[in-house]
Design a protein around this motif. Structure first.
Motif, PDB file in Angstrom:
ATOM      1  N   TYR A  79       4.820   4.653 -19.720  1.00  0.00           N
ATOM      2  CA  TYR A  79       4.722   3.412 -18.939  1.00  0.00           C
ATOM      3  C   TYR A  79       3.364   2.751 -19.112  1.00  0.00           C
ATOM      4  O   TYR A  79       3.280   1.544 -19.367  1.00  0.00           O
ATOM      5  N   ILE A 103       4.611   0.586 -22.335  1.00  0.00           N
ATOM      6  CA  ILE A 103       5.343  -0.489 -21.654  1.00  0.00           C
ATOM      7  C   ILE A 103       4.388  -1.488 -21.005  1.00  0.00           C
ATOM      8  O   ILE A 103       4.422  -2.689 -21.307  1.00  0.00           O
ATOM      9  N   ARG A 128       9.562  -1.704 -12.714  1.00  0.00           N
ATOM     10  CA  ARG A 128       9.829  -0.266 -12.779  1.00  0.00           C
ATOM     11  C   ARG A 128      11.076   0.117 -11.988  1.00  0.00           C
ATOM     12  O   ARG A 128      11.714   1.128 -12.283  1.00  0.00           O
ATOM     13  N   SER A 130      10.866  -1.674 -21.785  1.00  0.00           N
ATOM     14  CA  SER A 130      11.338  -0.317 -21.498  1.00  0.00           C
ATOM     15  C   SER A 130      12.602   0.031 -22.283  1.00  0.00           C
ATOM     16  O   SER A 130      12.966   1.206 -22.395  1.00  0.00           O
TER      17      SER A 130
END
Length: 321
Positions: A234, A238, A123, A215
């Motif tokens: 996310y 992801i 991230r 991503s």
């Protein structure tokens, strides 16, 4: 899914048959003779030795010896250990719980740390935290397990005295009590940390790279264009796709649960199947050696099957049927 698993299991039968031939042949080609461990070493009478070889079947043709061994093996008769003088199944059953405990503990450590560090690095790529995690990963990948084990024993056992350096439980504790299980956990924690931390490096890098790659995919751009929240993007788009490789690795980790880390168990003198395997090689305990080799081969095939099935379960795009 069931049809696929059934076909794979049927396909294991000829493969295990070929593996058994290789295991038997290699055992016969190894130096020494397990016959020496099955007779009275004080009796050197040539007639006695010849009679015992005939009685135990060591003078039979090799094909006959093989089919007798594989027939008994298929029925659960693994023979008698020439070192411990008891059935091989008893020797293995005494060590198996220790190896399972070591394997499960190391896998929990591996997946827990890999998930935390991998998601953070994925991230926040190319930040200071990502670089630190990457440096630790490369350090873990470059250190051999025997070096890490010796260093851990020196630091945490001899210098700091936090963990015991050998064994699986303290002497004198009553089996089944809370003190007994705490002692077992205390003994297994250090080798599990060494084994788990070294595996964490590669898992963390896999997860980090997959998060960064996913991503940048088109479906993530589409979700952002539709106004989907970053948290949902996310978690749903992801992370869900990125953990697929880690889940499939669980099937291969079944091999580590059963066989254990041979080097780690030996360094820590931890009485598991890995240490037993090396001891059987050194003492020419062929019944134990052959049984463990067949067991490890079977678990490897099962682990590959579980990995394929898990891949189909977690990824709907894969159709195993």
């Amino acid at each position: 899914m069931l049809k696929y698993a059934f076909r794979r299991i049927l396909g294991m039968i000829p493969m295990l048959f070929l593996i058994s031939i290789i295991v038997f042949t290699l055992a016969k080609l190894m130096p020494g003779d397990s016959f020496a461990g099955e007779i009275d070493p004080r009796n050197t009478n040539p007639q006695y030795i010849q009679e015992m070889r005939e009685k135990l079947g060591y003078n039979d043709p090799l094909p006959q010896q093989y089919f007798r061994w594989i027939g008994n093996f298929a029925q659960g008769d693994f023979g008698k250990s020439t070192r411990y003088k008891i059935q091989v199944s008893e020797v293995i059953s005494e060590r198996l719980p220790n190896t399972i405990m070591l394997g499960l503990t190391s896998i929990i450590i591996t997946y827990f740390l890999a998930f935390i560090m991998g998601t953070y690095a994925g991230r926040k790529p190319y930040t200071l935290g990502d670089n630190l995690i990457g440096g630790l990963n490369y350090l873990g990948l470059s250190i051999p397990s025997f070096v890490a084990g010796v260093f851990a024993i020196f630091l945490f056992s001899f210098t700091l005295g936090w963990f015991p350096s050998n064994g699986s439980v303290d002497i004198g504790v009553t089996e089944g009590t809370l003190e007994y299980w705490l002692s077992r956990f205390h003994h297994v924690l250090l080798p599990a940390l060494v084994l788990g931390l070294l595996s964490t490096a590669s898992y963390t890098q896999f997860l980090r790279n997959d998060i960064i790659e996913n991503s940048r995919k088109d479906f993530v751009r589409t979700a952002r264009a539709k106004g989907t929240s970053e948290r949902k993007i996310y978690n749903v788009h992801i992370l869900r796709n990125s953990v697929i490789p880690l889940i499939t690795f669980l099937g291969f980790d079944l091999v580590a649960i059963i066989s254990g880390a041979i080097i780690t168990e030996t360094i820590f003198t931890y009485p598991g199947l890995g240490q037993l395997f090396l001891q059987s090689v050194g003492t020419r305990d062929y019944p134990v050696l052959m049984t463990l080799t067949m067991l490890f081969s079977f678990i490897t095939l099962i682990g590959n099957l579980v990995a394929d099935i898990l891949y189909g379960v977690v990824d709907p795009r894969i159709r195993l049927d």
